[in-house]
Design a protein around this motif. Structure first.
Motif, PDB file in Angstrom:
ATOM      1  N   GLY A  71      12.680  16.052  18.766  1.00  0.00           N
ATOM      2  CA  GLY A  71      12.235  14.679  19.023  1.00  0.00           C
ATOM      3  C   GLY A  71      11.838  13.953  17.752  1.00  0.00           C
ATOM      4  O   GLY A  71      12.025  12.738  17.636  1.00  0.00           O
ATOM      5  N   GLU A  72      11.296  14.675  16.772  1.00  0.00           N
ATOM      6  CA  GLU A  72      10.940  14.047  15.499  1.00  0.00           C
ATOM      7  C   GLU A  72      12.182  13.583  14.747  1.00  0.00           C
ATOM      8  O   GLU A  72      12.144  12.601  14.010  1.00  0.00           O
ATOM      9  N   GLN A  73      13.311  14.292  14.938  1.00  0.00           N
ATOM     10  CA  GLN A  73      14.550  13.912  14.259  1.00  0.00           C
ATOM     11  C   GLN A  73      15.315  12.841  15.029  1.00  0.00           C
ATOM     12  O   GLN A  73      15.887  11.940  14.435  1.00  0.00           O
ATOM     13  N   ASP A  74      15.333  12.939  16.355  1.00  0.00           N
ATOM     14  CA  ASP A  74      16.052  11.974  17.201  1.00  0.00           C
ATOM     15  C   ASP A  74      15.047  10.964  17.746  1.00  0.00           C
ATOM     16  O   ASP A  74      14.430  11.157  18.790  1.00  0.00           O
TER      17      ASP A  74
ATOM     18  N   ASN B  60      15.384   9.510  21.456  1.00  0.00           N
ATOM     19  CA  ASN B  60      14.961  10.349  22.584  1.00  0.00           C
ATOM     20  C   ASN B  60      13.609  11.012  22.332  1.00  0.00           C
ATOM     21  O   ASN B  60      13.290  12.031  22.953  1.00  0.00           O
ATOM     22  N   LYS B  61      12.819  10.443  21.421  1.00  0.00           N
ATOM     23  CA  LYS B  61      11.552  11.080  21.054  1.00  0.00           C
ATOM     24  C   LYS B  61      10.595  11.159  22.241  1.00  0.00           C
ATOM     25  O   LYS B  61       9.932  12.183  22.462  1.00  0.00           O
ATOM     26  N   ALA B  62      10.513  10.098  23.043  1.00  0.00           N
ATOM     27  CA  ALA B  62       9.587  10.096  24.179  1.00  0.00           C
ATOM     28  C   ALA B  62       9.958  11.188  25.192  1.00  0.00           C
ATOM     29  O   ALA B  62       9.080  11.894  25.708  1.00  0.00           O
ATOM     30  N   LYS B  63      11.256  11.352  25.463  1.00  0.00           N
ATOM     31  CA  LYS B  63      11.685  12.390  26.407  1.00  0.00           C
ATOM     32  C   LYS B  63      11.353  13.784  25.869  1.00  0.00           C
ATOM     33  O   LYS B  63      10.873  14.650  26.615  1.00  0.00           O
ATOM     34  N   CYS B  64      11.598  13.992  24.579  1.00  0.00           N
ATOM     35  CA  CYS B  64      11.320  15.305  23.984  1.00  0.00           C
ATOM     36  C   CYS B  64       9.823  15.619  23.999  1.00  0.00           C
ATOM     37  O   CYS B  64       9.415  16.759  24.266  1.00  0.00           O
TER      38      CYS B  64
ATOM     39  N   CYS C  49      -0.822  12.095  23.056  1.00  0.00           N
ATOM     40  CA  CYS C  49      -1.242  11.043  22.125  1.00  0.00           C
ATOM     41  C   CYS C  49      -0.043  10.416  21.425  1.00  0.00           C
ATOM     42  O   CYS C  49       0.004   9.196  21.233  1.00  0.00           O
ATOM     43  N   LYS C  50       0.936  11.222  21.028  1.00  0.00           N
ATOM     44  CA  LYS C  50       2.117  10.675  20.357  1.00  0.00           C
ATOM     45  C   LYS C  50       2.970   9.832  21.292  1.00  0.00           C
ATOM     46  O   LYS C  50       3.727   8.972  20.840  1.00  0.00           O
ATOM     47  N   GLN C  51       2.849  10.059  22.607  1.00  0.00           N
ATOM     48  CA  GLN C  51       3.542   9.211  23.572  1.00  0.00           C
ATOM     49  C   GLN C  51       2.797   7.903  23.821  1.00  0.00           C
ATOM     50  O   GLN C  51       3.300   7.031  24.517  1.00  0.00           O
TER      51      GLN C  51
ATOM     52  N   HIS D 266      -5.215   7.086  27.587  1.00  0.00           N
ATOM     53  CA  HIS D 266      -6.084   7.338  28.740  1.00  0.00           C
ATOM     54  C   HIS D 266      -5.736   8.684  29.379  1.00  0.00           C
ATOM     55  O   HIS D 266      -6.636   9.415  29.816  1.00  0.00           O
ATOM     56  N   GLY D 267      -4.442   9.024  29.431  1.00  0.00           N
ATOM     57  CA  GLY D 267      -4.065  10.340  29.942  1.00  0.00           C
ATOM     58  C   GLY D 267      -4.609  11.462  29.067  1.00  0.00           C
ATOM     59  O   GLY D 267      -5.027  12.504  29.570  1.00  0.00           O
ATOM     60  N   ALA D 268      -4.607  11.246  27.757  1.00  0.00           N
ATOM     61  CA  ALA D 268      -5.157  12.246  26.839  1.00  0.00           C
ATOM     62  C   ALA D 268      -6.661  12.425  27.060  1.00  0.00           C
ATOM     63  O   ALA D 268      -7.178  13.556  27.044  1.00  0.00           O
ATOM     64  N   MET D 269      -7.372  11.332  27.290  1.00  0.00           N
ATOM     65  CA  MET D 269      -8.815  11.436  27.545  1.00  0.00           C
ATOM     66  C   MET D 269      -9.093  12.178  28.841  1.00  0.00           C
ATOM     67  O   MET D 269     -10.023  12.992  28.928  1.00  0.00           O
ATOM     68  N   GLU D 270      -8.297  11.920  29.865  1.00  0.00           N
ATOM     69  CA  GLU D 270      -8.449  12.651  31.123  1.00  0.00           C
ATOM     70  C   GLU D 270      -8.146  14.132  30.910  1.00  0.00           C
ATOM     71  O   GLU D 270      -8.801  15.007  31.507  1.00  0.00           O
ATOM     72  N   TYR D 271      -7.160  14.434  30.069  1.00  0.00           N
ATOM     73  CA  TYR D 271      -6.814  15.826  29.774  1.00  0.00           C
ATOM     74  C   TYR D 271      -7.974  16.527  29.072  1.00  0.00           C
ATOM     75  O   TYR D 271      -8.305  17.675  29.401  1.00  0.00           O
TER      76      TYR D 271
END
Length: 586
Positions: free
Chosen positions: A409-412, A415-419, A441-443, A447-452
């Protein structure tokens, strides 16, 4: 009382002393000088006038000692009143802007609806044009197919009579005897080629028939072997019983045959025979048959690889008993084949097949094959297959598999979000919560990260500092340094700022300071009061950093809040004689 009497007893104005007169003149000059310096007139900005006259008022209070307390109280009330007016103006300005936004929403909604209608109409035109173009393409294909058929028929049956016959001169081509001789020569050559073709080549249907005959023969052989084993077993039993009966007849037959057999089994005469019977009883013919089947699959797989029939080899590898060929050795053999031009990769076909039938087995595909399959899918640019494998099939995930998808995902970037989403699934399944949180967080799912973080509760402050370093997101840092769902902040704002400047992330730290400076002194005070992790000395370092990077007002606000705290005094670096614990012993 008359007017003369009133005038007679009127109070005279006070006599101003020389020092008071000089003080008043100095204050007047100060007002005029400061007003000219800031270039404002009587209709100028009220804030600058207010600052000038506030300073004059302070000097008057210092000069007039007798009325100092009452004048100080009056000034305090005026300052409070003016601050309330300013706050009301700011609130009114904010509400006015909000009112403008709310007033403009209906107009924006109308424009959006109009734009939607325009785009829908445009989409309808495009679809109509596309359908017309597709019809034209189909018609052209049909016309082209008819033309190609006619051309092929013409070329097959109609030879150009003007061209010379190959192998004959012009005179020979008009001689009937020469033509008859040449025709016989061609017929003989044609018969020879047909005979050669019948000897060298066999129709593919013949191979299929041979395979079916081979299957029938193998089944007949297996059934015959099973029957032979049963007959051998029966023969051994009958032989033992026959010998026992012969011995019983030769004896006096005083005992029953059953007692005689039980006694003779313990004797030495039938010891070897009984051992043979026990071995026959213990032997499992199905195991030998299974070993033969496994050996057949392995040999047939190697034979297909050597013949270049890779699709059949994939079929044998996938359908082998006990997953005998689903291992890293098979993967290495397909890797050695490499890519075939114009055909799909045999290795990709292999992984596609074993992953698609993973639900049919009790245990999922092991971690090694899962990792190799994901690598193969990504190397072939088949992210769609990898998505289906990770989300639908029964695989054994590992940290390495998640790292492979994360790096891809870092290279493409497209499609980074899918990876990142796939890597997050794998990390969560493996219990690697730090890496799963980084993917969130990279996505941009703060708020999802805080819930996690709130869900698992096993993240230390060092883990969160490392997260900020890996994903320097301003919104993430603000969420971590503020209350979340009624719970205290996970990180100290002051320590976060110091950490960013210590790891050469100055730009992120400056952006964070800019966001905080927008909130003014109230926001700074709220941060300091609700921050139980950062000490006062650390906050003083933050203030120094603000001062070094051009945030003078923010630095002053921090120091002002620190000074306003009960029992807090500023300690200079040069004063080494200060005893920090002096208040305890006194």
């Amino acid at each position: 009382m008359s007017v003369q009497e009133i005038n007679k007893h009127a109070v005279l104005p006070p006599i101003i002393s020389g020092s008071d007169k000089e003080f008043l003149e100095r204050m007047q000059r100060y007002i005029i000088t400061e007003t000219e310096r800031v270039c404002c007139n009587e209709e100028g900005p009220a804030d600058e006038y207010y600052i000038i006259y506030r300073n004059v008022f302070d000097k008057v209070i210092e000069y007039v000692t007798a009325y100092k307390s009452i004048l100080t109280s009056i000034k305090k009330e005026y300052d409070t009143f003016i601050e309330t007016i300013k706050k009301g103006q700011r609130t009114a300005f904010y509400l006015h802007g909000k009112l403008k936004v709310l007033a403009g929403e209906p107009t924006a909604l109308v424009y959006h609806k109009k734009r939607i209608a325009q785009l829908q109409a445009k989409m309808g035109l495009i679809e109509n044009n596309s359908s017309k173009i597709q019809l034209q393409i189909n018609e052209m294909k049909q016309v082209r197919a008819k033309y190609d058929t006619k051309e092929e028929q013409y070329c097959t049956f109609c030879k150009d009579p003007l061209k010379p016959i190959p192998g004959m001169t012009l005179q020979e081509s008009v001689n009937l005897d020469a033509l008859t001789k040449y025709l016989k020569h061609l017929e003989g050559k044609y018969a020879e080629m047909e005979e050669l073709m019948s000897k060298k080549y066999v129709p593919i249907q013949r191979k299929a028939d041979l395979d079916e005959e081979m299957t029938v023969v193998l089944e007949r052989r297996d059934s015959t072997e099973n029957l032979n084993n049963e007959l051998q077993f029966s023969h051994q039993k009958l032989q033992v019983i026959s010998q026992a009966l012969t011995l019983w007849v030769k004896s006096d037959m005083s005992r029953s045959f059953q007692d005689f057999v039980e006694n003779i089994q313990k004797s030495k005469d039938l010891h070897d025979k009984q051992g043979i019977v026990e071995e026959l009883l213990e032997e499992d013919p199905s195991k030998a048959k299974e070993a033969e089947i496994l050996l057949y699959f392995i040999e047939r797989f190697n034979e297909l690889i050597s013949l270049g029939e890779y699709e059949k080899a994939v079929y044998f590898a996938v359908n082998g008993p006990r997953r005998i060929l689903q291992n890293i050795g098979t993967v290495n053999k397909f890797k050695a084949v490499g890519k075939i031009r114009g055909k799909p990769s045999p290795l990709l076909l292999f992984f596609e097949a074993i992953f698609s039938i993973s639900h049919a087995f009790r245990h999922p595909v092991d971690a090694v094959l899962t990792l190799e399959g994901i690598k193969c899918g990504l190397s072939e640019k088949r992210l769609d297959l990898v998505i289906n494998w990770v989300t639908q099939e029964r695989l054994t995930f590992s940290e390495e598999a998640g790292d492979v998808i994360f790096d891809y995902g870092e290279q493409d970037t497209y499609n980074k979000a899918k990876c990142l989403a796939l890597a997050q699934i794998i990390y969560s399944e493996c219990g690697l919560h730090k890496k799963a949180l980084l993917c969130l967080c990279k996505q941009g799912q703060i708020h999802g990260a805080m819930e996690y973080i709130q869900q698992f509760k096993d993240f230390t402050s060092d883990d969160l500092m490392q997260l900020i370093k890996s994903c320097p997101n301003i919104e993430l840092i603000q969420c971590l340094t503020k209350e979340w769902n009624g719970k205290p902040p996970y990180l100290s704002f002051g320590l976060a700022v110091l950490h960013l400047f210590s790891v050469d992330m100055k730009k992120v730290g400056i952006k964070l300071l800019q966001e905080i400076s927008k909130g003014g002194k109230d926001a700074v005070e709220h941060l300091l009061i609700n921050d139980p992790f950062c000490s006062l000395e650390k906050w003083q370092e933050v203030a120094n950093i603000c001062l070094q990077n051009g945030f003078d007002q923010l630095s002053n606000d921090i120091m002002s809040v620190l000074r306003s705290q009960a029992g807090v005094t500023e300690i200079s670096e040069e004063d080494d004689t200060v005893n920090l614990m002096q208040h305890v012993f006194w």
